[in-house]
Design a protein around this motif. Sequence first.
Motif, short mmCIF file in Angstrom:
data_model
loop_
_atom_site.label_atom_id
_atom_site.label_comp_id
_atom_site.label_asym_id
_atom_site.label_seq_id
_atom_site.Cartn_x
_atom_site.Cartn_y
_atom_site.Cartn_z
N ALA A 17 -24.56 24.24 21.57
CA ALA A 17 -24.35 25.76 22.39
C ALA A 17 -24.64 26.76 21.36
CB ALA A 17 -23.10 25.56 23.05
N LEU A 18 -25.32 27.81 21.76
CA LEU A 18 -25.59 28.96 20.84
C LEU A 18 -24.43 29.96 21.29
CD1 LEU A 18 -27.08 30.54 18.82
CD2 LEU A 18 -28.55 31.22 20.58
N PRO A 19 -23.60 30.22 20.48
CA PRO A 19 -22.52 31.27 20.90
C PRO A 19 -23.28 32.63 20.94
CG PRO A 19 -21.55 29.99 18.92
CD PRO A 19 -23.25 29.62 18.98
N LEU A 20 -22.93 33.57 21.91
CA LEU A 20 -23.37 34.67 22.19
C LEU A 20 -23.42 35.71 21.25
CD1 LEU A 20 -22.52 35.33 25.76
CD2 LEU A 20 -24.53 34.60 25.11
N GLU A 21 -22.28 35.62 20.24
CA GLU A 21 -21.92 36.36 19.18
C GLU A 21 -23.01 36.19 17.93
OE1 GLU A 21 -20.57 39.52 16.88
OE2 GLU A 21 -20.65 39.23 19.03
N THR A 22 -23.29 34.90 17.64
CA THR A 22 -24.16 34.56 16.92
C THR A 22 -25.37 35.04 17.04
OG1 THR A 22 -22.75 32.56 16.22
CG2 THR A 22 -25.11 32.31 15.58
N ALA A 23 -25.95 34.78 18.26
CA ALA A 23 -27.36 35.20 18.61
C ALA A 23 -27.44 36.52 18.33
CB ALA A 23 -27.58 34.93 20.09
N ARG A 24 -26.49 37.59 19.07
CA ARG A 24 -26.66 38.91 18.81
C ARG A 24 -26.65 39.43 17.37
NH1 ARG A 24 -23.90 43.01 17.01
NH2 ARG A 24 -22.23 41.80 16.55
N LYS A 25 -25.73 38.93 16.51
CA LYS A 25 -25.70 39.23 15.06
C LYS A 25 -26.95 38.78 14.46
CE LYS A 25 -22.87 39.51 10.98
NZ LYS A 25 -21.74 39.27 10.46
N PHE A 26 -27.56 37.71 14.79
CA PHE A 26 -28.80 37.36 14.06
C PHE A 26 -29.81 38.32 14.41
CE2 PHE A 26 -32.54 34.62 13.41
CZ PHE A 26 -32.49 34.23 11.86
N ARG A 27 -29.97 38.51 15.72
CA ARG A 27 -31.03 39.54 16.04
C ARG A 27 -31.02 40.75 15.50
NH1 ARG A 27 -29.65 37.65 21.50
NH2 ARG A 27 -31.00 35.94 22.09
N GLU A 28 -29.65 41.16 15.23
CA GLU A 28 -29.37 42.53 14.40
C GLU A 28 -29.91 42.47 13.11
OE1 GLU A 28 -25.39 44.20 12.98
OE2 GLU A 28 -25.46 44.52 15.04
N ILE A 29 -29.62 41.38 12.48
CA ILE A 29 -29.80 41.56 11.01
C ILE A 29 -31.38 41.21 10.64
CG2 ILE A 29 -27.57 40.87 10.31
CD1 ILE A 29 -28.47 38.04 9.74
N THR A 30 -31.97 40.60 11.68
CA THR A 30 -33.54 40.29 11.51
C THR A 30 -34.41 41.25 12.32
OG1 THR A 30 -33.52 38.78 13.35
CG2 THR A 30 -33.20 37.80 11.31
N GLY A 31 -33.62 42.22 12.61
CA GLY A 31 -34.49 43.56 13.33
C GLY A 31 -35.03 43.12 14.87
N GLY A 32 -34.45 42.27 15.40
CA GLY A 32 -35.12 41.75 16.66
C GLY A 32 -35.69 40.30 16.70
N ALA A 33 -35.45 39.56 15.79
CA ALA A 33 -36.30 38.27 16.21
C ALA A 33 -35.72 37.74 17.13
CB ALA A 33 -35.70 37.12 14.94
N ASN A 34 -36.38 36.96 17.85
CA ASN A 34 -36.49 36.03 19.27
C ASN A 34 -35.48 35.08 19.14
OD1 ASN A 34 -37.69 38.12 21.26
ND2 ASN A 34 -39.54 37.52 19.94
N LEU A 35 -34.28 35.08 18.60
CA LEU A 35 -33.53 33.73 18.68
C LEU A 35 -33.05 33.50 20.06
CD1 LEU A 35 -31.73 31.50 17.34
CD2 LEU A 35 -30.02 33.40 16.87
N VAL A 36 -33.46 32.32 20.64
CA VAL A 36 -33.00 31.69 21.99
C VAL A 36 -32.62 30.71 21.91
CG1 VAL A 36 -35.08 33.21 23.06
CG2 VAL A 36 -35.46 30.96 22.51
N GLU A 37 -31.73 30.27 23.04
CA GLU A 37 -31.25 28.92 23.10
C GLU A 37 -31.98 27.85 23.77
OE1 GLU A 37 -26.88 26.57 24.73
OE2 GLU A 37 -27.12 28.96 24.71
N GLY A 38 -31.83 26.66 23.46
CA GLY A 38 -32.92 25.78 23.85
C GLY A 38 -31.93 24.39 23.83
N TYR A 39 -32.51 23.52 24.63
CA TYR A 39 -31.57 22.11 24.80
C TYR A 39 -32.47 21.05 24.79
CZ TYR A 39 -28.96 18.57 27.39
OH TYR A 39 -28.34 17.48 27.97
#
Length: 556
Positions: free
Chosen positions: A331-353
């Motif tokens: 599972a991708l924690p929401l906070e992890t995804a939010r911060k990663f998008r922030e430091i990459t300038g908006g990279a599309n980090l999405v959860e898959g399964y």
Amino acid sequence: MGHPWLEHYESGVPHDIEHVDDCVHHLLEQAAGRFPEQVAVEFLGSTLTYRELWREARKFAHALQALGVRSGSRVSIMLPNTPQFLIAFYGASLVGAVVVNTSPLYVARELEQQLNDSGSETLVMLDAFYPRYEEIQARVPVKRVIVTGIQDALPFPKNVLYPIKAKRDGNWVQMKGKKVLAWKSLLKRTAPEVLPVHVHPDDLALLQYTGGTTGTPKGAMLSHRNLVSNTRQCRAWMPELRDGQEIILAAIPFFHVYGMTSAMNFGMLIGAKLILIPNPRDIRMLLVAIRKHRPSIFPGVPTLYNAVNNHPDTPSFDLTCIRACISGSAALPLETARKFREITGGANLVEGYGLTEASPVTHCNPVRGEQRVGIGLPVPGVSAMVAGEGGSPVPPGEIGELWVAGPNIMQGYWQKETESAKVLQQRGGRTWLATGDMAVMDEDGYFRIVDRKKDLIITGGHNVYPREVEEVLYAHPAVLEAAVIGVHDEYRGESVKAFVVFKEGTQASWEELTAHCRAGLSPYKVPRSWEARGELPKSAVGKVLRRALQEEAVQA
């Protein structure tokens, strides 16, 4: 059963994929035909074009045939992400052999168990791992060992300097014995002339052992059709990619089926340049590779993205080249995804399964379309349902077990008919895989995993899903990693226990964390016991192993 998710596919994503009649090695062969001079792999300064990689794979295939490897023979590959892994994998596939992915993290006991269960007669391994094999060589069916080293893939003068450094660091191994073959000399004297072998798409291509978090590891039998279908399903999900132009940061291990599909096979399919990262725990090396090679695609796991987010050197690196990141395995924690998008300038980090038994990808959030909390929509060609008791679908919004069907579903577990029958169910003329994950689907066909069926905590008659509690913990500014399990409780049956790893230089009291959880959870979900750890037990791919924590708690 309807497929409401189809209406929410991004523009350009097909509802299904074409029937696949290719074998896994065809991915490399076709890439070599389309992009012969394109760099296929970059590894610590050395490169191979697609033409060169295909030639090396054919040489390795010819060498295997000369050694007596035939169609159906099992070939275990125990390597990190190196050019040798790709050469060995596609070479073995070319002669009809069955690859057995073998984790470099295995201790001797685990290696012995897998070699015996799979019946592997050929083992390809890194020289540094050889002492583990030496311990067990008299008790396994292996007839030949092909040993390679990092230096075999390095350019001059690195190939000369690396052994010197390895000896100084105590990582150099001197091999002895008739069964040991040197990779470099084996390929040097072999021509790329493979004897014709008929390999059918439904032939077994890979034995991928499950992580063993719920018992003895089982070998999922994945055919050529399974693997190629899933690779094409992933390609269909991202129609905006440019064949022959993408650069993939291959940090997730190839010996894990998610890395094999989402980085290695996917890279071959689109003619991408693969930047091989042999040690994904070396975040500094990973950051340097991003700065140097400017990858556009970065498949990974939550712990890897979390490590990038919190590494002290990250702010000094430009990560804005990354466009698409699919997070799998956990599972991708929401906070992890939010911060990663922030430091990459908006990279599309999405959860898959996905799961090993499905080759592995079954669901993903749209990369550019509407994303919702959870695992997203079934990928093209996959049918999914939330099943209640007896295997009948439950209405949207209700919790049940996730079942999936499609061309990527395994043939069964290796030599385990009873175990196979428990998870492969026949419904409506199709084979469905019961995943063991509890899920819910909304009216639009978006799915959300509630938790593992076996990880459910029942406390005082209430159901608690660990993932929900972990999400709340990850939102606390001092928490780097968290895992939640159920422990025995005389009064409640079970109570919730949390394991926490704090970020470097931070700390929080148990009272503070309890108050934080009470603000976001019902009282019965709030952990009643806590434990701080320097690190959490993880699988080879970085997935936190709740089962290992559970076993520790039982023993204690």
